[in-house]
Each structure stands twice: as C-alpha cells, then as structure tokens.
Design a protein around this motif. Structure first.
Motif, mmCIF file in Angstrom:
data_model
loop_
_atom_site.group_PDB
_atom_site.id
_atom_site.type_symbol
_atom_site.label_atom_id
_atom_site.label_comp_id
_atom_site.label_asym_id
_atom_site.label_seq_id
_atom_site.Cartn_x
_atom_site.Cartn_y
_atom_site.Cartn_z
ATOM 1 N N SER A 40 72.026 24.977 75.221
ATOM 2 C CA SER A 40 72.701 25.513 74.005
ATOM 3 C C SER A 40 72.654 24.619 72.655
ATOM 4 O O SER A 40 72.393 23.387 72.807
ATOM 5 C CB SER A 40 74.090 25.324 74.235
ATOM 6 N N GLY A 41 72.114 25.504 71.691
ATOM 7 C CA GLY A 41 71.854 24.644 70.488
ATOM 8 C C GLY A 41 70.608 24.426 70.221
ATOM 9 O O GLY A 41 70.223 23.597 69.120
ATOM 10 N N ALA A 42 69.617 24.760 71.240
ATOM 11 C CA ALA A 42 68.300 24.300 71.047
ATOM 12 C C ALA A 42 67.671 24.984 69.846
ATOM 13 O O ALA A 42 66.472 24.854 69.427
ATOM 14 C CB ALA A 42 67.367 24.696 72.130
ATOM 15 N N GLY A 43 68.244 26.008 69.406
ATOM 16 C CA GLY A 43 67.647 27.080 68.334
ATOM 17 C C GLY A 43 67.164 28.366 68.754
ATOM 18 O O GLY A 43 66.558 29.218 67.996
ATOM 19 N N LYS A 44 67.414 28.768 70.063
ATOM 20 C CA LYS A 44 66.936 30.207 70.496
ATOM 21 C C LYS A 44 67.248 31.153 69.535
ATOM 22 O O LYS A 44 66.697 32.201 69.171
ATOM 23 C CB LYS A 44 67.491 30.395 71.886
ATOM 24 N N THR A 45 68.593 31.344 69.338
ATOM 25 C CA THR A 45 69.224 32.573 68.516
ATOM 26 C C THR A 45 68.400 32.497 67.067
ATOM 27 O O THR A 45 68.141 33.408 66.608
ATOM 28 C CB THR A 45 70.814 32.638 68.428
ATOM 29 N N SER A 46 68.375 31.258 66.588
ATOM 30 C CA SER A 46 67.654 31.070 65.197
ATOM 31 C C SER A 46 66.250 31.697 65.285
ATOM 32 O O SER A 46 65.925 32.320 64.311
ATOM 33 C CB SER A 46 68.054 29.738 64.585
ATOM 34 N N LEU A 47 65.748 31.419 66.342
ATOM 35 C CA LEU A 47 64.375 31.762 66.524
ATOM 36 C C LEU A 47 64.251 33.096 66.377
ATOM 37 O O LEU A 47 63.219 33.864 65.822
ATOM 38 C CB LEU A 47 63.684 31.060 67.464
ATOM 39 N N LEU A 48 64.958 33.960 67.089
ATOM 40 C CA LEU A 48 64.929 35.245 67.460
ATOM 41 C C LEU A 48 65.396 35.932 66.200
ATOM 42 O O LEU A 48 64.791 37.141 65.732
ATOM 43 C CB LEU A 48 65.938 35.807 68.550
ATOM 44 N N LYS A 49 66.492 35.515 65.210
ATOM 45 C CA LYS A 49 66.394 36.028 63.961
ATOM 46 C C LYS A 49 65.362 36.104 63.216
ATOM 47 O O LYS A 49 65.221 36.982 62.252
ATOM 48 C CB LYS A 49 67.702 35.078 63.440
ATOM 49 N N LEU A 50 64.618 35.020 63.166
ATOM 50 C CA LEU A 50 63.140 35.126 62.466
ATOM 51 C C LEU A 50 62.274 36.264 63.112
ATOM 52 O O LEU A 50 61.740 36.775 62.132
ATOM 53 C CB LEU A 50 62.419 33.946 62.472
ATOM 54 N N LEU A 51 62.449 36.594 64.231
ATOM 55 C CA LEU A 51 61.582 37.713 64.784
ATOM 56 C C LEU A 51 61.787 38.822 64.468
ATOM 57 O O LEU A 51 61.061 39.732 64.264
ATOM 58 C CB LEU A 51 61.499 37.322 66.394
ATOM 59 N N PHE A 65 53.071 42.558 63.067
ATOM 60 C CA PHE A 65 52.456 43.572 62.840
ATOM 61 C C PHE A 65 50.898 43.414 61.844
ATOM 62 O O PHE A 65 50.656 44.270 61.199
ATOM 63 C CB PHE A 65 52.994 44.917 62.506
ATOM 64 N N GLY A 66 50.748 42.164 61.787
ATOM 65 C CA GLY A 66 49.299 41.776 61.015
ATOM 66 C C GLY A 66 49.859 41.761 59.619
ATOM 67 O O GLY A 66 48.783 41.785 58.577
ATOM 68 N N GLU A 67 50.837 41.663 59.218
ATOM 69 C CA GLU A 67 51.244 41.502 57.845
ATOM 70 C C GLU A 67 51.972 40.301 57.515
ATOM 71 O O GLU A 67 52.948 39.875 58.823
ATOM 72 C CB GLU A 67 52.098 42.835 57.071
ATOM 73 N N ASP A 68 52.437 39.680 56.320
ATOM 74 C CA ASP A 68 52.712 38.561 56.156
ATOM 75 C C ASP A 68 54.580 39.019 56.026
ATOM 76 O O ASP A 68 54.855 39.765 54.866
ATOM 77 C CB ASP A 68 52.622 38.159 54.572
ATOM 78 N N ALA A 69 55.266 38.651 56.946
ATOM 79 C CA ALA A 69 56.510 39.190 56.827
ATOM 80 C C ALA A 69 57.454 38.079 55.858
ATOM 81 O O ALA A 69 58.730 38.538 55.687
ATOM 82 C CB ALA A 69 57.333 38.999 58.357
ATOM 83 N N VAL A 70 57.137 37.029 55.687
ATOM 84 C CA VAL A 70 57.930 36.158 54.748
ATOM 85 C C VAL A 70 58.273 36.701 53.167
ATOM 86 O O VAL A 70 58.967 36.649 52.571
ATOM 87 C CB VAL A 70 57.091 34.866 54.511
ATOM 88 N N THR A 71 56.875 37.377 52.559
ATOM 89 C CA THR A 71 57.100 37.833 51.409
ATOM 90 C C THR A 71 57.148 39.394 51.325
ATOM 91 O O THR A 71 57.009 40.016 50.351
ATOM 92 C CB THR A 71 55.619 37.300 50.530
ATOM 93 N N LEU A 72 57.214 39.843 52.496
ATOM 94 C CA LEU A 72 57.696 41.391 52.698
ATOM 95 C C LEU A 72 58.656 42.140 51.558
ATOM 96 O O LEU A 72 59.834 41.341 51.729
ATOM 97 C CB LEU A 72 57.831 41.631 54.063
ATOM 98 N N PRO A 73 58.521 42.762 50.930
ATOM 99 C CA PRO A 73 59.181 43.432 49.815
ATOM 100 C C PRO A 73 60.557 43.934 50.558
ATOM 101 O O PRO A 73 60.467 44.519 51.763
ATOM 102 C CB PRO A 73 58.840 44.512 49.088
ATOM 103 N N ARG A 74 61.864 43.871 49.951
ATOM 104 C CA ARG A 74 63.339 44.317 50.793
ATOM 105 C C ARG A 74 62.888 45.727 51.035
ATOM 106 O O ARG A 74 63.600 46.043 52.331
ATOM 107 C CB ARG A 74 64.400 44.056 49.957
ATOM 108 N N LYS A 75 62.110 46.530 50.212
ATOM 109 C CA LYS A 75 62.260 47.934 50.490
ATOM 110 C C LYS A 75 61.636 48.382 51.779
ATOM 111 O O LYS A 75 61.683 49.257 52.289
ATOM 112 C CB LYS A 75 61.686 48.841 49.059
ATOM 113 N N ARG A 76 60.650 47.504 52.172
ATOM 114 C CA ARG A 76 59.795 47.718 53.441
ATOM 115 C C ARG A 76 60.809 47.263 54.567
ATOM 116 O O ARG A 76 59.904 47.394 55.664
ATOM 117 C CB ARG A 76 58.419 47.124 53.278
ATOM 118 N N LEU A 77 61.485 46.451 54.568
ATOM 119 C CA LEU A 77 62.358 45.815 55.732
ATOM 120 C C LEU A 77 62.793 46.833 56.653
ATOM 121 O O LEU A 77 62.563 46.580 57.876
ATOM 122 C CB LEU A 77 63.267 44.682 55.524
#
Length: 234
Positions: A40-51, A65-77
């Motif tokens: 508990s507290g290791a960061g599992k839920t935080s890692l899943l949120k990124l996924l 899916f082969g694309e940069d998810a960090v800079t993905l435009p909000r309209k594509r989320l």
C-alpha cells in the motif's frame, strides 16, 4: 510481439509534493497479461492513472498505441480512452442507471445500435452472475455486486487495454476466480491486461503472466532490485 505501451523515465508528482513515481521505464506487449504488485502506498494506483490517461506525468515519455500520450491534444483523449477499459477501486457506476444500463454505457457511447446492445449486455450479466439484478440500481447492490457490474462495463467493448485496480477485492474466492477467467478470456482475444493486486493466490492462477513490482514509487526487476531508468522493458 509489438509494444502497445512504452514508458521512459517517467516521474509523477501531485502539485508541489515529492514524486510518487520516479524513473519508471517499461514496455507492455500487445496481447500480454501483467500483474502489478506492491505494498500500500507503493504507487500502483498512480501508475494505473497514467496508463488510462487520467493523469499526465510530471516528466518522461509515455507512448500508447504508437503515439505520444503526453502531448496528445485534449480533443483526442476521448477516442483514446474508449480503447482502454478501466475497473476502478471505487467502481464509479452511474447511480441512477440500472445494472444493465451501466454495462451498456460504453457501447452506447461508441455508437452501437440499440438493437445490438441487449444480447451482449445480457451475456455479461449472466457471466458475472447478475442476471437477476438486471434492473437494479447501484445503491441497491452490495459492494461485490457493484464490483461485478463495474468489471462487466469495463470489458464489454473488448478494449485493447484493460486496466483493473484490485478488481477482486470485494468478491468471494469463487467469484474472484471466475472474474480472473473472464480477464484471461479477454486477453486471449488480444487485449493487453494489467491487474493491480495484493492477492498472490490470484497471481499464481496465470503462470504465463508477467509481474511488475513497485516499491516506494520505483519499479523493481524480477530479482527485487531497482530497474535502471534506461534499462529494458518487461
């Protein structure tokens, strides 16, 4: 096996606090099964949120899916998120909708014709043992029943990635095994599955699954040592 997810030197902090995830690097293969473990507290839920794109990293690179998810435009989320099924610890069911309509929600959002919804939703209700609770709303369901509705909703659209945070925590051992079989069946159809769990008996049921272990926000290799930030994926 092609990679569906790639993390490189990812860090995550909330506001101005210390990092909850540090130097996370790994890849997930398309169609593979992964267990994510850690105290508990290791960061599992935080890692899943990124996924599942509920959180952006503070640093590093994430590709989905082969694309940069960090800079993905909000309209594509929204389109990306429809490719990812999520089972939340707190279920997140819509309280005024029946069990049937909660499970049908991803299909309706995806534009599936109403005439093609009843059969798959009925099959899912039967699979999770809730065919007698079709019209029940979440406030009238037990915690275990709500969990089963949440799982059925997450998998009904056959997502490319399934992310599950302690999905068997509110069900008995027999139902836990049945739900794990459901995840495995979905995985055999090609879905990449990531299950966060403390239950090592559950993990032993799928010996071919890969293990990811977190300790204090850092990813460990199979020997229990810290992975080198630039090291190979899983």
């Amino acid at each position: 096996m092609a990679n569906i997810v790639q993390f490189e030197n990812v860090g995550l902090r909330y506001d101005t606090g210390a990092e909850v995830l540090s130097d996370i690097s790994f890849t997930l293969g398309t169609g593979a099964f992964y267990f994510l473990t850690g105290s508990s507290g290791a960061g599992k839920t935080s890692l899943l949120k990124l996924l599942y794109l509920a959180q952006r990293p503070s640093r590093g690179m994430i590709r989905l899916f082969g694309e940069d998810a960090v800079t993905l435009p909000r309209k594509r989320l929204p389109g990306f998120r429809r490719r990812i099924g999520v089972v939340f610890q707190d279920f997140r069911l819509v309280p005024h909708l029946s069990a049937f309509d909660n499970i049908a929600l991803p299909l309706r959002v995806a534009g599936v014709p109403e005439a093609e919804i009843a059969e798959p939703v009925g099959e899912m209700l039967a699979w999770v043992g809730l065919q007698e609770r079709t019209h029940a709303r979440p406030p009238t369901l037990s915690g275990g029943e709500q969990q089963r509705v949440a799982i059925a909703r997450a998998v009904i659209g056959r997502p490319e990635i399934l992310v599950a945070d302690e999905p068997t925590g509110n069900v008995d051992p027999d139902m836990a095994e049945r739900l794990l079989h459901l995840f495995e069946s979905l995985n055999r159809l090609g879905t990449t599955v990531v299950v966060a769990t403390h239950d090592f008996q559950l993990i032993s049921r799928i010996p071919r699954a890969h293990m990811m272990r977190l300790d204090k926000g850092r990813l460990l290799d199979p020997t229990g040592s810290l992975r080198h930030p630039a090291g190979p994926g899983l």
